[in-house]
Design an enzyme around this catalytic site. Structure first.
Site, PDB file in Angstrom:
ATOM      1  CG  LEU A  61      18.864   2.320  51.806  1.00  0.00           C
ATOM      2  CD1 LEU A  61      17.502   2.813  52.145  1.00  0.00           C
ATOM      3  CD2 LEU A  61      18.588   1.825  50.252  1.00  0.00           C
ATOM      4  CB  SER A  62      19.521   2.002  57.631  1.00  0.00           C
ATOM      5  OG  SER A  62      19.966   2.873  58.222  1.00  0.00           O
ATOM      6  CD  GLN A  63      22.541  -3.169  57.821  1.00  0.00           C
ATOM      7  OE1 GLN A  63      23.039  -1.271  58.332  1.00  0.00           O
ATOM      8  NE2 GLN A  63      23.401  -3.055  59.433  1.00  0.00           N
TER       9      GLN A  63
END
Length: 218
Positions: A61-63
């Site tokens: 999950l991307s920041q």
């Protein structure tokens, strides 16, 4: 509706503003969508920090900054139909769904797609369609799309995705090698496609017929 994580979301949004996110609709979307519901239990304490978090199956999950920045660069509006390649946890999907008419999202890993579909149901998000398939070939039956967002790093933009982009549409994709990419935005005009290269990012590889092969991505 406020919840036990409302303060953390507000703090996250203030941090995004400090980092340069300016679109008020994007900031509102990240303020509203409960990111903690998209992370694994052991990472709940980090749900609203600017962290990349594992979601299983070697995916991430991307920041929040990257999610916000990509959404901002995509310049969506409420009438748009968007193709997302790489559903993952469904967090970016939910952000887009709060901003556009329809989101068509593709995920090659069935377990992740199934979990994302359940999250959409739990959150009563009804303008999303998710299918398990090779996202590099796109979703021809639903094309053309006003916007296309690719949430994995590719050696080059897959040709089928450009073909499925509507005139005056935008496509955003991380392009580069396995160790790092740059965000590249394509604009499809009446007669030509323009390419604009942006900031450095790091994504998991885009695996598929028009991306990396399983062996290349190791």
């Amino acid at each position: 509706m406020r919840d036990g994580y409302a303060y953390q979301r507000e703090r996250m949004v203030r941090d995004l503003e400090r980092r340069g996110i300016r679109d008020p609709r994007v900031l509102q979307a990240l303020s509203a969508v409960p990111r903690h519901l998209f992370v694994r239990d052991q990472f709940l304490a980090r749900a609203y920090g600017n962290y990349t978090l594992p979601i299983g199956a070697a995916q991430t999950l991307s920041q929040p900054y990257v999610v916000a920045r990509m959404t901002e660069l995509l310049a969506v509006d409420a009438a748009h139909r968007v193709l997302e390649v790489g559903t993952g946890s469904g967090y970016q999907t939910a952000i887009l769904a709060s901003l556009v008419r329809w989101v068509y999202s593709m995920e090659r890993i069935a377990a992740l797609a199934k979990a994302a579909i359940q999250r959409m149901r739990d959150l009563k998000i009804e303008n999303v369609k998710i299918q398990t398939f090779d996202g590099t070939v796109g979703w021809a039956k639903a094309a053309p799309f006003d916007r296309i967002l690719v949430a994995a790093g590719a050696p080059a933009v897959p040709a089928p995705l450009l073909e499925q982009l509507a005139v005056d549409g935008l496509l955003l994709i991380p392009e580069g090698d396995r160790d790092g990419q740059r965000l590249v935005r394509y604009h499809r005009g009446e007669r030509r496609i323009e390419r604009e290269e942006g900031e450095a990012v790091g994504f998991v590889p885009l695996i598929g017929r028009h991306g990396w092969s399983e062996g290349d991505a190791q």
